[in-house]
Design an enzyme around this catalytic site. Structure first.
Site, short mmCIF file in Angstrom:
data_model
loop_
_atom_site.label_atom_id
_atom_site.label_comp_id
_atom_site.label_asym_id
_atom_site.label_seq_id
_atom_site.Cartn_x
_atom_site.Cartn_y
_atom_site.Cartn_z
N ASP A 282 -41.06 -41.05 22.75
CA ASP A 282 -41.20 -39.77 22.80
C ASP A 282 -42.40 -39.26 23.45
OD1 ASP A 282 -40.38 -36.85 22.49
OD2 ASP A 282 -39.91 -37.11 20.55
C1 BGC Z 1 -39.50 -33.98 22.14
C2 BGC Z 1 -38.35 -34.66 22.72
C3 BGC Z 1 -38.40 -34.37 24.12
C4 BGC Z 1 -39.73 -34.47 24.78
C5 BGC Z 1 -39.84 -33.89 26.32
C6 BGC Z 1 -40.68 -34.29 22.75
O1 BGC Z 1 -41.77 -33.05 22.19
O2 BGC Z 1 -39.65 -34.66 20.84
O3 BGC Z 1 -37.12 -34.56 22.22
O4 BGC Z 1 -37.17 -35.10 25.16
O5 BGC Z 1 -40.55 -33.64 24.15
O6 BGC Z 1 -39.66 -32.86 26.49
#
Ligand code: BGC
Length: 765
Positions: A282
């Site tokens: 993530d």
């Molecule tokens: C989220 C993810 C997301 C990523 C990219 C993160 O803060 O937890 O689910 O895909 O950001 O935007």
């Protein structure tokens, strides 16, 4: 929909090309392929006190410098096809081997055509329409050059204080697994490289939805039984459906950060489940291994994440994986581990066809984004998502009222109709509830509108507020008391009032946890004033989590949950309200009475004092306000003839359940038939009810259909925490069939000798 084929590469050819590239790459280039950067090309930020955009101001320069060195594997957040091509040219020119970048994005519920939010689609209990909807999302994304989505989110959510409940399929592992599979199929089609499809990335592995106190990002402590029986099954189903990617989770799982968790990422995901795709962290989660007090520094963080099984790091700037050459040098990372990760990334690029066709056709992108067929799919998805919670006296569908008062600021907010996790929408073509009612009402019906109150605001701003249109705007010169009085008088003079209440879209989603479930701002007060006029009221709820409906459920005759229904939302809502289609959605979670009840689930185990299950609190019932699986229709359905093809099976065998569903009302409508089981005794306590089958059927008035559901090893086995293995007990299984989780029609069968697949082999899958 037209399809354009991408070059199909056989796996031997892919392996050869990938092997040849890998053989020529330096360690720094390899580390670069494992690095994904945010690249924001944002519309101008609002000056609203949210995350200042300057935090990302250096980002383009950092990324372009890395592109020039050939050290970028992937970019995220670029959605303009011309910009994709520009950056791709930099990637190809900067890399000695001409390796293109893979563009990823959060295509959560549509790109230009915004579909209902994921929890809404789950409420349709209709895998076919979910698959079709995500195929539209994939087609639009692919057309602009995005090859990979960070979706579906398959995290089980049992605590609605957690804002990301909106991105998943609710509380139940069986429903969530079915929805996960439908989404993976929708995004990927027959497999990686299918024309007009993209790589699906189920997330966040694993347990993220169980954040302590519902507070996003906070630690998760899950028992073995919950992990295996509840939280992991949707991931396993998504992997079996062929998902090409998995994203890690931010938090600690039982004390170990998920992004540095070798057991999760290597033992379970790759070892036990045989996952062959690539794993991404993530955002900043590898960096965070330091924040967690787990890694000593960025080199340690990068080395440990890679060794645990994270192939690609999603980074804002200063990636930990830029330090991988040092980790290799120091002997912390074996070159074979690095190569295996690079091979997975290059294989994904090759299978997508990127190595031969890195650029996108900008003209075609425009055509695809404008395809009216996509809007039609979104409208059907929104119709099928609506859940009718109350309908006293058959107030809905509306019977040609002479006048309608549409009340509430959300009724006229196109941006909120779309919900969170949407960025590339077109507000001009978005149909608000007010637009939809006006378009449909017809000449004989007068439609008036009054917001009544100003929008409500978060106490702490959202990080998404930096995107234009993401915060509600206070109407200029809004006179609170005069506006409230105007709304009440409009409602009082109308034949029916449609009141739209809920949460503004920036109040739900990531980093949008709440300590209460009440309607924010003065919404309840507005509703109460409208109800007091005596005009019949229909409440339309715009939400991604259950809200406190205790007063509403006793005082408002009709309640329709419309969620955030998307681009065509208002049109779909009008279709339902005027009876052009009947609502058929069902709740994907138990709807609590108040925040004090959460988490509340239908699949609790049976314990001491079962007769008092509904009186566990002395001050309020401990049953939900609406049960899991609940939803009304404009028709009525009867269930009968619940039978089994045999009354006893041996371990590992399958029994087939049949049940007849009859539309006993006067109009065609859909019903979601549901099948639950309960194990009477065995080597562990099992839930009072567990969903093990469902089917959404359309039935004409008076029509009956007999449905069949197999119950075999997949449905009857469970993870036993004492045996630390999957077991099927010798026992009696009660079977229930009906329209929600309180279904009463029941029968039972027995299972013979005990069976423990994998026993003695330490199998944990
Ligand atoms: C989220 C993810 C997301 C990523 C990219 C993160 O803060 O937890 O689910 O895909 O950001 O935007």
């Amino acid at each position: 929909m037209s399809v354009r084929s991408t070059p199909a590469l056989g796996s031997a050819e892919v392996a050869d090309r990938v092997g040849a590239l890998l053989g020529q790459m330096s360690v720094a280039e390899k580390a670069g392929q494992l690095t994904q950067y945010f690249y924001f090309n944002l519309p101008p930020a609002q000056d609203n006190g949210a995350t200042p955009q300057h935090e990302f101001q250096d980002q383009p320069a950092i990324v372009e410098a890395a592109l020039a060195k050939g050290e970028v594997g992937s970019l995220l957040f670029v959605t303009d096809p011309a910009e994709v091509n520009r950056l791709q040219r930099l990637a190809v020119a900067g890399n000695r081997h001409g390796i293109p970048a893979l563009f990823g994005f959060d295509v959560i519920h549509g790109l230009r055509t915004i579909l209902p939010v994921p929890i809404a689609m789950a409420a349709s209990w209709d895998p076919d329409s979910i698959e079709q909807a995500q195929a539209v999302a994939a087609r639009e994304a692919r057309a602009v050059g995005i090859g990979w989505t960070f979706a579906p989110m398959v995290d089980i959510a049992r605590d609605p204080r957690w804002g990301r409940i909106i991105e998943g399929a609710g509380e139940d592992p069986y429903l969530a697994a079915a929805v996960a599979v439908a989404q993976v199929r929708g995004f990927q089609g027959d497999g990686l490289g299918s024309a007009d499809r993209i790589i699906a990335g189920p997330k966040h592995f694993a347990g993220y939805g169980a954040a302590l106190g519902g507070r996003d990002y906070d630690e998760v402590n899950l028992s073995d039984s919950e992990l295996w029986n509840v939280y992991l099954p949707p991931f396993k189903a998504a992997v079996e459906a062929g998902a090409g990617n998995i994203m890690t989770a931010y938090m600690d799982l039982n004390g170990i950060p998920a992004t540095g968790n070798d057991w999760l990422l290597t033992e379970v995901l790759r070892g036990a489940w045989g996952f062959g795709g690539f794993v991404v962290s993530d955002a900043q989660a590898v960096h965070n291994l330091r924040t967690h007090g787990f890694a000593a520094d960025l080199t340690d963080a990068g080395g440990r994440a890679l060794n645990a099984g994270v192939d690609m790091e999603m980074a804002v700037g200063d990636p930990s994986y830029a330090h991988l050459p040092e980790a290799v040098e120091a002997g912390q990372v074996d070159m074979r581990v690095l190569d295996a990760a690079v091979r997975r990334i290059l294989t994904a690029k090759a299978r997508l066809g990127l190595l031969d066709q890195p650029y996108v056709d900008e003209e075609r992108a425009r055509e695809v984004l404008a395809d009216p067929a996509h809007r039609a799919v979104a409208r059907v998805a929104a119709q099928r998502s609506a859940v009718l919670l109350r309908n006293e006296g058959g107030l809905l569908p509306l019977a040609s009222p002479g006048s309608i008062a549409v009340i509430g600021p959300l009724a006229d907010s196109r941006r909120d109709t779309l919900g969170p996790w949407s960025f590339d929408f077109d507000l001009d073509e978005t149909v608000s509830v007010l637009d939809g009612i006006r378009n449909r009402a017809g000449a004989g019906t007068e439609v008036g509108y009054a917001p009544g109150i100003r929008p409500a605001y978060r106490t702490f701003p959202s990080m998404f507020d930096m995107f234009a249109n993401n915060t509600p705007v206070d109407p200029a010169g809004f006179d609170d008391e005069a506006e409230l009085a105007r709304a009440v008088s409009l409602a009082g003079a109308a034949d029916v009032a449609l009141v739209v209440l809920g949460e503004w879209q920036n109040m739900i989603g990531e980093a949008a946890s709440r300590s209460s479930l009440e309607f924010p701002g003065r919404q309840l007060e507005l509703l109460q004033a409208v109800v007091a006029t005596g005009t019949p009221v229909v409440l339309l709820i715009m939400n991604g989590r259950p809200l406190d409906l205790r007063w509403v459920a006793e005082n408002v005759p009709a309640i329709l949950d419309i969620w955030y229904p998307g681009t065509q939302g208002g049109a779909a809502v009008a279709d339902v309200i005027f009876g052009d289609v009947a609502p058929g959605g069902k709740l994907p979670f138990s709807w609590p009475r108040s925040v004090g009840q959460v988490p509340i689930i239908y699949s609790h185990t049976v314990s001491h004092g079962p007769d008092d299950q509904g009186r566990r609190y002395w001050d309020e019932a401990s049953t939900p306000l609406f049960p899991f699986g609940y939803g009304l229709s404009y028709s009525r359905f009867d269930y009968s003839d619940l039978t089994l093809d045999r009354g006893q099976i041996g371990s590992g065998q399958t029994v087939t359940v049949s049940v007849t569903v009859t539309n006993a009302g006067e109009r065609a409508a859909d019903e979601v038939a549901q099948l639950y089981i309960h194990q009477r005794h065995g080597s562990a306590s099992r839930p009072a009810r567990e969903l093990k089958g469902f089917r959404r059927v359309s039935l004409a008035a008076g029509e009956s259909r007999t449905l069949r559901f197999p119950l075999g090893p997949g449905e009857l086995r469970y993870w036993n925490a004492a045996a630390r293995d999957w077991v099927i007990d010798a026992t009696t299984i009660d079977v229930f069939a009906g329209g929600d989780s309180t279904a009463e029609l029941t029968t039972s069968f027995t299972i013979g000798a005990r069976f423990a697949p994998g026993a003695g082999q330490g199998s944990r899958t």
